[in-house]
Write a protein that holds these residues in place. Structure first.
Motif: not given
Length: 126
Positions: A58, A60-62, A64-68
């Protein structure tokens, strides 16, 4: 069309929304000596948590999505036993893994030789 030959089906609730707010123990943007920039997340864990792999996924996905940016994750296990928590999810359409470091496996000399007082104190406390 989907390539599924169902023997049976069951309707499931289609509302799977979860409102989650996560606060990582350590979260840093790091640029290493090779100019690689990534998000570093560290979690300190006292209990051998069987569901930790889902929590880290969870995060990781959050993140990755926020910071790219690429994500590097570590769980540092502070318990006195050897951790047995799963560190890997292997599903047909998704694979995930995080790094687990058991504090008891670390060489205490690493801390005692440090020039940073906070690292020396950590090493002596263990």
């Amino acid at each position: 069309m989907l390539g599924i030959e169902a023997a049976s089906t069951e309707e499931l609730p289609d509302d799977v929304q979860h409102t989650k707010e996560r606060k990582p123990d350590v979260l840093k943007r790091v640029t290493d000596v090779r100019s690689n920039t990534f998000v570093l997340q560290i979690e300190f864990q006292l209990a051998d948590e069987p569901q930790m792999v889902y929590r880290m996924a969870e995060y990781y996905v959050m993140l990755s999505r926020k910071y790219g940016l690429p994500i590097e994750q570590f769980v540092i296990f502070l318990g006195s036993t050897k951790p047995t928590m799963p560190v890997r999810l292997m599903h047909r359409r998704m694979q995930f893994e995080f790094s687990l470091i058991s504090f008891t496996d670390l060489d205490y000399q690493l801390f005692l030789r440090s020039e940073r007082p906070e690292e020396v104190c950590i090493g002596r406390a263990s």
